[in-house]
Design an enzyme around this catalytic site. Structure first.
Site, PDB file in Angstrom:
ATOM      1  N   ASP A 208       0.822  -1.219   0.000  1.00  0.00           N
ATOM      2  CA  ASP A 208       0.000   0.000   0.000  1.00  0.00           C
ATOM      3  C   ASP A 208       0.851   1.262   0.000  1.00  0.00           C
ATOM      4  OD1 ASP A 208      -2.273  -1.702   0.232  1.00  0.00           O
ATOM      5  OD2 ASP A 208      -1.863  -1.860   2.371  1.00  0.00           O
ATOM      6  N   GLU A 209       2.009   1.215  -0.626  1.00  0.00           N
ATOM      7  CA  GLU A 209       2.894   2.385  -0.659  1.00  0.00           C
ATOM      8  C   GLU A 209       2.480   3.379  -1.737  1.00  0.00           C
ATOM      9  OE1 GLU A 209       4.001  -0.720  -1.145  1.00  0.00           O
ATOM     10  OE2 GLU A 209       5.404  -1.249   0.453  1.00  0.00           O
ATOM     11  N   GLY A 210       1.562   2.965  -2.615  1.00  0.00           N
ATOM     12  CA  GLY A 210       1.135   3.861  -3.701  1.00  0.00           C
ATOM     13  C   GLY A 210       1.749   3.475  -5.036  1.00  0.00           C
ATOM     14  N   LYS A 211       1.987   2.166  -5.220  1.00  0.00           N
ATOM     15  CA  LYS A 211       2.627   1.713  -6.461  1.00  0.00           C
ATOM     16  C   LYS A 211       1.745   1.958  -7.678  1.00  0.00           C
ATOM     17  CE  LYS A 211       3.115  -2.350  -4.596  1.00  0.00           C
ATOM     18  NZ  LYS A 211       2.725  -2.048  -3.211  1.00  0.00           N
ATOM     19  N   GLY A 212       0.425   1.949  -7.470  1.00  0.00           N
ATOM     20  CA  GLY A 212      -0.502   2.175  -8.593  1.00  0.00           C
ATOM     21  C   GLY A 212      -0.254   3.527  -9.217  1.00  0.00           C
ATOM     22  N   LYS A 213      -0.080   4.540  -8.371  1.00  0.00           N
ATOM     23  CA  LYS A 213       0.183   5.881  -8.906  1.00  0.00           C
ATOM     24  C   LYS A 213       1.527   5.907  -9.633  1.00  0.00           C
ATOM     25  CE  LYS A 213       1.195  10.641  -7.941  1.00  0.00           C
ATOM     26  NZ  LYS A 213       0.881  11.898  -7.302  1.00  0.00           N
TER      27      LYS A 213
ATOM     28  N   GLY B  96      -4.593  -4.212  -4.271  1.00  0.00           N
ATOM     29  CA  GLY B  96      -5.553  -3.232  -4.758  1.00  0.00           C
ATOM     30  C   GLY B  96      -4.794  -1.991  -5.144  1.00  0.00           C
ATOM     31  N   HIS B  97      -4.774  -1.673  -6.418  1.00  0.00           N
ATOM     32  CA  HIS B  97      -4.094  -0.470  -6.892  1.00  0.00           C
ATOM     33  C   HIS B  97      -5.136   0.597  -7.163  1.00  0.00           C
ATOM     34  CE1 HIS B  97      -0.282  -2.700  -8.461  1.00  0.00           C
ATOM     35  NE2 HIS B  97      -0.427  -2.737  -7.164  1.00  0.00           N
TER      36      HIS B  97
ATOM     37  N   GLN C  90       1.916  -5.832  -3.116  1.00  0.00           N
ATOM     38  CA  GLN C  90       2.341  -5.909  -1.710  1.00  0.00           C
ATOM     39  C   GLN C  90       3.703  -5.198  -1.545  1.00  0.00           C
ATOM     40  OE1 GLN C  90       1.297  -9.355  -3.032  1.00  0.00           O
ATOM     41  NE2 GLN C  90      -0.667  -8.408  -2.777  1.00  0.00           N
TER      42      GLN C  90
ATOM     43  N   THR D 278     -10.059  -5.269   0.960  1.00  0.00           N
ATOM     44  CA  THR D 278     -10.948  -5.767   2.012  1.00  0.00           C
ATOM     45  C   THR D 278     -11.676  -4.640   2.740  1.00  0.00           C
ATOM     46  OG1 THR D 278      -9.125  -5.651   3.585  1.00  0.00           O
ATOM     47  CG2 THR D 278      -9.445  -7.756   2.466  1.00  0.00           C
TER      48      THR D 278
END
Ligand code: IMP
Length: 435
Positions: free
Chosen positions: A13-18, A40-41, A222, A299
């Protein structure tokens, strides 16, 4: 043949999607290399928020080929739902490719994940109940099914006939309901028909793109501290989020990687069970959760929040060969009088500066903090390092010093534009020289 690995340096949840979305302008392919729909991105584009679990974030750029590599575990029903949701919002999924060798998450894996967690109760891992662990376990047991099996209905039936009694026996041992072959088979064949146009030998897709000199981005899910080998075992996921996982799960040789961008938040979060030395149970922790919207993208669970921990940072930089770092969510820390960073641990009266990988040892440490003066200005509109308040800049400089590699990008909000490109990211050639 430039390849960049994007890897989380904390507990996910470090913000990899961005990050992958941001770097998307300069890449032709984004390859997801491990994990499944436990991830979840979240990507924000204008007024639209996209939550992606399996489809690589590159899907939002029409010039990118998004690839689900062989190291990913694929729940076909979830994948097809996600694709349909994207199509419904006008995002074409036609370019998506899924490795024929990726393992499947079957309904019995999901049931087993929940049944095992229920049995462990208090001692549970706090998994996402998506069947991730049981699917990877089946892969290691050599009793897994792969995406390619969905395309061969007769072969699939034979395999299920052989496998299912064993699966049902294990489910029964955990007090869970058995599965019947026919409905499982029928659903899998249906999924196979729908996915057929997208299934590919992704190894050669990646290699051919690299041979053409294209820039390929490998996206981890992750984070390092949830890695099966290098994380806080047993409170980890069942795959290798570290950069090495990009080689095995993405189909790329170690010397084909020339950049590893580590992603970290300006504070720490963790979802699920396991030790977390800098966890805050007070108002500051609650404010991080509220301001940072720290709720699980998969979740919806509230994430545990705490101060930045520099002790595992060096470890994470080393195990990933991170060449530089993207620092996310520094905007969330505005409004605090003081910002703390854990710089060492105390255990049994002794001070240690190294990361004790064993979860039991980590559970016994007490954080030793260095205190930084905070800042009250909001950072959402900052676009250049020099515009950061002095105390925020000093905080960034201190984190950079502790990491030992440059912080090349700072994010001050969820939008693509809310980004400070701090300095050119160093690139390595295959011989390890920084160009
Ligand atoms: P699993 O991956 O569902 O087996 O869960 C194992 C551990 O990893 C649990 O503590 C989960 O909360 C954690 N986990 C799995 N995926 C993510 C993620 O994307 N972000 C943060 N934690 C995760």
């Amino acid at each position: 043949m430039p390849a960049t690995v994007v890897v989380g340096l904390q507990w996910g949840d470090e913000g990899k999607g961005k990050t992958t979305d941001l770097l998307g302008e300069s890449v032709s392919m984004v390859v997801r290399y491990q994990g499944g729909d436990n991830a979840g991105h979240t990507v924000v584009l204008g007024d639209e928020t996209f939550k992606l679990h399996l489809v690589p974030s590159g899907i939002l750029h029409p010039h990118i080929t998004p690839v689900i590599g062989s190291g990913v575990v694929v729940n076909p029903a979830v994948l097809l739902d996600e694709m349909a949701a994207l199509e419904a919002r006008g995002v074409s999924t036609a370019r998506l490719r899924v490795s024929a060798q990726a393992h499947l998450i079957m309904p019995y894996h999901v049931a087993l994940d929940s049944a095992m967690e229920a049995r462990l109760a208090e001692g549970g891992i706090g998994t996402t109940h998506r069947g991730i662990g049981p699917a990877y376990a089946d892969r290691a047991w050599r009793t897994g099914l792969r995406v390619e099996d969905l395309l061969d209905p007769d072969g699939l039936r034979l395999r299920l006939e052989r496998l299912l009694p064993g699966k049902n026996a294990i489910l029964a041992a955990y007090g869970a309901e058995p599965f019947e072959l026919e409905p499982l088979h029928a659903a899998a064949v249906r999924h196979g028909e729908a996915l057929r146009p997208f299934v590919a030998d992704t190894f050669w897709l990646v290699q051919d793109a690299l041979a053409r000199g294209e820039h390929v981005l490998l996206e981890g899910a992750q984070g390092t501290l949830l890695d099966l080998d290098h994380g806080t075992y047993p409170y980890v996921t069942s795959s290798n989020p570290v950069a090495g996982g990009a080689c095995t799960g993405g189909g790329i040789g170690p010397l084909q990687v020339d950049e590893v961008l580590g992603i970290m938040k300006a504070y720490t979060t963790r979802v699920g069970s396991g030790p977390f030395p800098t966890e805050l149970d007070d108002g500051i922790g609650r404010s991080m959760r509220e301001r940072g919207r720290e709720f699980g993208a998969t979740t919806g669970r509230p994430r545990r929040c705490g101060w930045f921990d520099a002790v595992p940072l060096r470890y994470a930089v080393a195990v990933n060969s991170a060449t530089s770092i993207m620092l996310n969510k520094i905007d969330i820390l505005s409004g605090l009088d003081e910002v703390l960073v854990c710089v060492a641990y105390e255990v049994d009266g002794e001070r240690i500066a190294s990361w004790p990988v064993a979860a039991d040892a980590l559970a016994r440490v007490r954080p030793v903090y260095r205190r930084f003066p905070g800042w009250h200005e909001e950072l959402a509109d900052v676009r250049r390092t020099e515009e950061l308040p002095g105390n925020a800049r000093r905080y960034v400089d201190a984190l950079e010093e502790m990491a030992g590699v440059p912080i090349s990008i700072i994010s001050v909000g969820p939008e693509r534009t809310q980004t400070i490109e701090r300095r050119a990211r160093p690139r390595r050639d295959v011989a390890g020289r920084v160009a």
